[in-house]
Design a protein around this motif. Structure first.
Motif, PDB file in Angstrom:
ATOM      1  N   LEU A 111    -104.319 -11.793  18.951  1.00 42.81           N
ATOM      2  CA  LEU A 111    -103.778 -10.933  20.099  1.00 42.81           C
ATOM      3  C   LEU A 111    -104.563 -11.172  21.354  1.00 42.81           C
ATOM      4  N   LYS A 112    -106.183 -11.060  20.978  1.00 44.23           N
ATOM      5  CA  LYS A 112    -106.838 -11.178  22.137  1.00 44.23           C
ATOM      6  C   LYS A 112    -106.983 -12.489  22.691  1.00 44.23           C
ATOM      7  N   PHE A 113    -107.046 -13.420  22.009  1.00 42.03           N
ATOM      8  CA  PHE A 113    -106.692 -14.886  22.424  1.00 42.03           C
ATOM      9  C   PHE A 113    -105.616 -15.073  23.419  1.00 42.03           C
ATOM     10  N   ARG A 114    -104.390 -14.600  22.632  1.00 44.23           N
ATOM     11  CA  ARG A 114    -103.285 -14.704  23.664  1.00 44.23           C
ATOM     12  C   ARG A 114    -103.314 -14.034  24.786  1.00 44.23           C
ATOM     13  N   SER A 115    -103.681 -12.784  24.758  1.00 43.59           N
ATOM     14  CA  SER A 115    -104.073 -11.948  26.012  1.00 43.59           C
ATOM     15  C   SER A 115    -104.568 -12.787  27.246  1.00 43.59           C
ATOM     16  N   ALA A 116    -105.838 -13.361  26.595  1.00 40.10           N
ATOM     17  CA  ALA A 116    -106.909 -14.165  27.601  1.00 40.10           C
ATOM     18  C   ALA A 116    -106.057 -15.200  28.182  1.00 40.10           C
ATOM     19  N   ILE A 117    -105.236 -15.946  27.421  1.00 43.33           N
ATOM     20  CA  ILE A 117    -104.774 -17.179  28.287  1.00 43.33           C
ATOM     21  C   ILE A 117    -103.456 -17.002  28.768  1.00 43.33           C
ATOM     22  N   VAL A 118    -102.915 -15.721  28.671  1.00 46.93           N
ATOM     23  CA  VAL A 118    -101.743 -15.468  29.411  1.00 46.93           C
ATOM     24  C   VAL A 118    -101.649 -15.863  30.985  1.00 46.93           C
ATOM     25  N   PRO A 119    -102.610 -15.706  31.859  1.00 48.39           N
ATOM     26  CA  PRO A 119    -102.598 -15.816  33.029  1.00 48.39           C
ATOM     27  C   PRO A 119    -102.362 -17.264  33.395  1.00 48.39           C
ATOM     28  N   PHE A 120    -103.210 -18.081  32.562  1.00 48.62           N
ATOM     29  CA  PHE A 120    -103.140 -19.808  32.608  1.00 48.62           C
ATOM     30  C   PHE A 120    -101.793 -20.076  32.260  1.00 48.62           C
ATOM     31  N   SER A 160     -97.047 -20.375  22.150  1.00 45.49           N
ATOM     32  CA  SER A 160     -96.006 -20.052  21.329  1.00 45.49           C
ATOM     33  C   SER A 160     -96.578 -20.030  19.844  1.00 45.49           C
ATOM     34  N   PHE A 161     -97.458 -20.981  19.313  1.00 43.77           N
ATOM     35  CA  PHE A 161     -98.018 -21.029  18.071  1.00 43.77           C
ATOM     36  C   PHE A 161     -98.837 -19.883  17.805  1.00 43.77           C
ATOM     37  N   THR A 163     -98.712 -17.144  19.150  1.00 44.32           N
ATOM     38  CA  THR A 163     -97.739 -15.991  19.032  1.00 44.32           C
ATOM     39  C   THR A 163     -97.245 -15.483  17.683  1.00 44.32           C
ATOM     40  N   LEU A 164     -97.236 -16.490  16.735  1.00 43.94           N
ATOM     41  CA  LEU A 164     -96.664 -16.461  15.324  1.00 43.94           C
ATOM     42  C   LEU A 164     -97.537 -15.419  14.441  1.00 43.94           C
ATOM     43  N   PRO A 165     -98.786 -15.689  14.583  1.00 40.30           N
ATOM     44  CA  PRO A 165     -99.509 -14.464  13.576  1.00 40.30           C
ATOM     45  C   PRO A 165     -99.619 -13.245  14.235  1.00 40.30           C
ATOM     46  N   VAL A 166     -99.313 -13.396  15.611  1.00 40.16           N
ATOM     47  CA  VAL A 166     -99.347 -11.795  16.387  1.00 40.16           C
ATOM     48  C   VAL A 166     -98.390 -11.205  15.944  1.00 40.16           C
ATOM     49  N   GLU A 167     -97.079 -11.836  15.776  1.00 39.86           N
ATOM     50  CA  GLU A 167     -95.700 -11.189  15.643  1.00 39.86           C
ATOM     51  C   GLU A 167     -95.718 -10.952  14.042  1.00 39.86           C
ATOM     52  N   PHE A 168     -95.933 -11.799  13.294  1.00 42.51           N
ATOM     53  CA  PHE A 168     -96.008 -11.438  11.825  1.00 42.51           C
ATOM     54  C   PHE A 168     -96.949 -10.515  11.229  1.00 42.51           C
ATOM     55  N   ASP A 169     -98.084 -10.452  12.180  1.00 42.32           N
ATOM     56  CA  ASP A 169     -98.814  -9.245  11.558  1.00 42.32           C
ATOM     57  C   ASP A 169     -98.725  -8.045  12.006  1.00 42.32           C
ATOM     58  N   ALA A 170     -97.789  -7.750  13.207  1.00 48.98           N
ATOM     59  CA  ALA A 170     -97.472  -6.327  13.768  1.00 48.98           C
ATOM     60  C   ALA A 170     -96.153  -6.068  12.924  1.00 48.98           C
ATOM     61  N   SER A 171     -95.543  -6.911  12.364  1.00 47.55           N
ATOM     62  CA  SER A 171     -94.303  -6.709  11.463  1.00 47.55           C
ATOM     63  C   SER A 171     -94.986  -6.159  10.202  1.00 47.55           C
ATOM     64  N   LYS A 172     -95.918  -6.949   9.416  1.00 50.00           N
ATOM     65  CA  LYS A 172     -96.541  -6.440   8.473  1.00 50.00           C
ATOM     66  C   LYS A 172     -97.123  -4.966   8.329  1.00 50.00           C
ATOM     67  N   ARG A 173     -97.810  -4.807   9.813  1.00 47.47           N
ATOM     68  CA  ARG A 173     -98.495  -3.330  10.094  1.00 47.47           C
ATOM     69  C   ARG A 173     -97.498  -2.330  10.066  1.00 47.47           C
ATOM     70  N   ALA A 174     -96.222  -2.725  10.651  1.00 46.27           N
ATOM     71  CA  ALA A 174     -94.923  -1.630  10.872  1.00 46.27           C
ATOM     72  C   ALA A 174     -94.555  -1.386   9.523  1.00 46.27           C
ATOM     73  N   LEU A 175     -94.124  -2.521   8.755  1.00 43.56           N
ATOM     74  CA  LEU A 175     -93.489  -2.154   7.504  1.00 43.56           C
ATOM     75  C   LEU A 175     -94.485  -1.366   6.610  1.00 43.56           C
ATOM     76  N   ALA A 176     -95.681  -1.733   6.522  1.00 39.53           N
ATOM     77  CA  ALA A 176     -96.700  -0.927   5.480  1.00 39.53           C
ATOM     78  C   ALA A 176     -96.738   0.578   6.031  1.00 39.53           C
ATOM     79  N   TYR A 203     -89.414 -16.731  16.933  1.00 44.86           N
ATOM     80  CA  TYR A 203     -90.572 -17.040  17.473  1.00 44.86           C
ATOM     81  C   TYR A 203     -90.870 -18.343  16.754  1.00 44.86           C
ATOM     82  N   VAL A 204     -90.630 -18.632  15.534  1.00 43.03           N
ATOM     83  CA  VAL A 204     -90.829 -19.672  14.695  1.00 43.03           C
ATOM     84  C   VAL A 204     -89.952 -20.812  15.173  1.00 43.03           C
ATOM     85  N   VAL A 205     -88.800 -20.662  15.764  1.00 42.48           N
ATOM     86  CA  VAL A 205     -87.811 -21.719  16.156  1.00 42.48           C
ATOM     87  C   VAL A 205     -88.251 -21.948  17.537  1.00 42.48           C
TER      88      VAL A 205
END
Length: 228
Positions: A111-120, A160-161, A163-176, A203-205
């Protein structure tokens, strides 16, 4: 060339199916009331508080499936159906978006890495198609524009890639959280897991589609270099 078009058609078809399936699942699970009667907003606030997060606001936004977490202003933005909804779908989506807030709090690496490259990536997304078009039109004159365009597209594909671990991890935390805190019954948990799985598949597609398009542009560039 024909192979690239075929891949593009397949990716488009799969993307359309996944998007349709997600909306279908959301509509289905929106009709299943949550046994505890909590709204999406109440669930979001509870998850934030129980994770020691008190500086994030839960807001209602317009649109369907427009739910997102904004790390810049620390807001969990929920569509009206989720914010006010008291369904399995609302619970799943609200908890998922709060999962991103938890990631932010614990400084989750992707998430930190994704947020850092959002402007570019935002700038790259705005101009890359025009640069690529110019590169293709000037392909017999100079390969520099096309090379730059492909590099910009590669950055968006990387995003886009990531983003995948970010989304899967958020769902994992939510479900737990919804399971351990007794927010949902086992039946409701299974429905919530299914809904979030289909959301993740979009997101995968998207990532696969971006990669396929990138490879297509790379093939054009490499072919031009060989003929240069």
């Amino acid at each position: 060339m024909a192979g690239a078009y075929l891949i593009g058609i397949i990716v488009f078809a799969v993307s359309a199916f996944v998007s349709w399936r997600l909306r279908s699942k959301f509509n289905e699970y929106s009709q299943i009331g949550l046994s505890n009667g909590l709204s999406g907003a109440e669930i979001a606030q509870r998850m934030l508080n129980e994770n020691g997060i008190y500086d994030v606001r839960v807001l209602s936004v317009e649109g369907m499936l427009t739910d997102h977490y904004n790390p810049q202003d620390k807001t969990v933005n929920l569509s009206a159906d989720v914010y006010y909804g008291r369904s399995v779908a609302a619970a799943a989506v609200a908890a998922h978006e709060c999962g991103h807030a938890v990631q932010h709090k614990v400084a989750y690496g992707p998430l930190k890495f994704r947020s850092a490259i959002v402007p570019f990536v935002s700038v790259a997304s705005q101009y890359m198609q025009w640069v690529i078009l110019a590169g293709i039109l000037l392909i017999n004159t100079s390969l520099i524009p096309l090379t730059i365009g492909v590099a910009l597209f590669a950055a968006t594909t990387l995003f886009s890639f990531i983003t995948l671990p970010v989304e899967f991890d958020a769902s994992k935390r939510a479900l737990a959280w919804v399971q351990t805190r007794g927010i949902v019954t086992q039946r409701e948990y299974d429905y919530a897991k299914d809904a979030l799985w289909w959301a993740a598949m979009t997101y995968v597609v998207a990532a696969i589609g971006s990669l396929a398009t990138l490879l297509y542009y790379v093939s054009i560039l490499m072919g031009a270099r060989r003929n240069d």
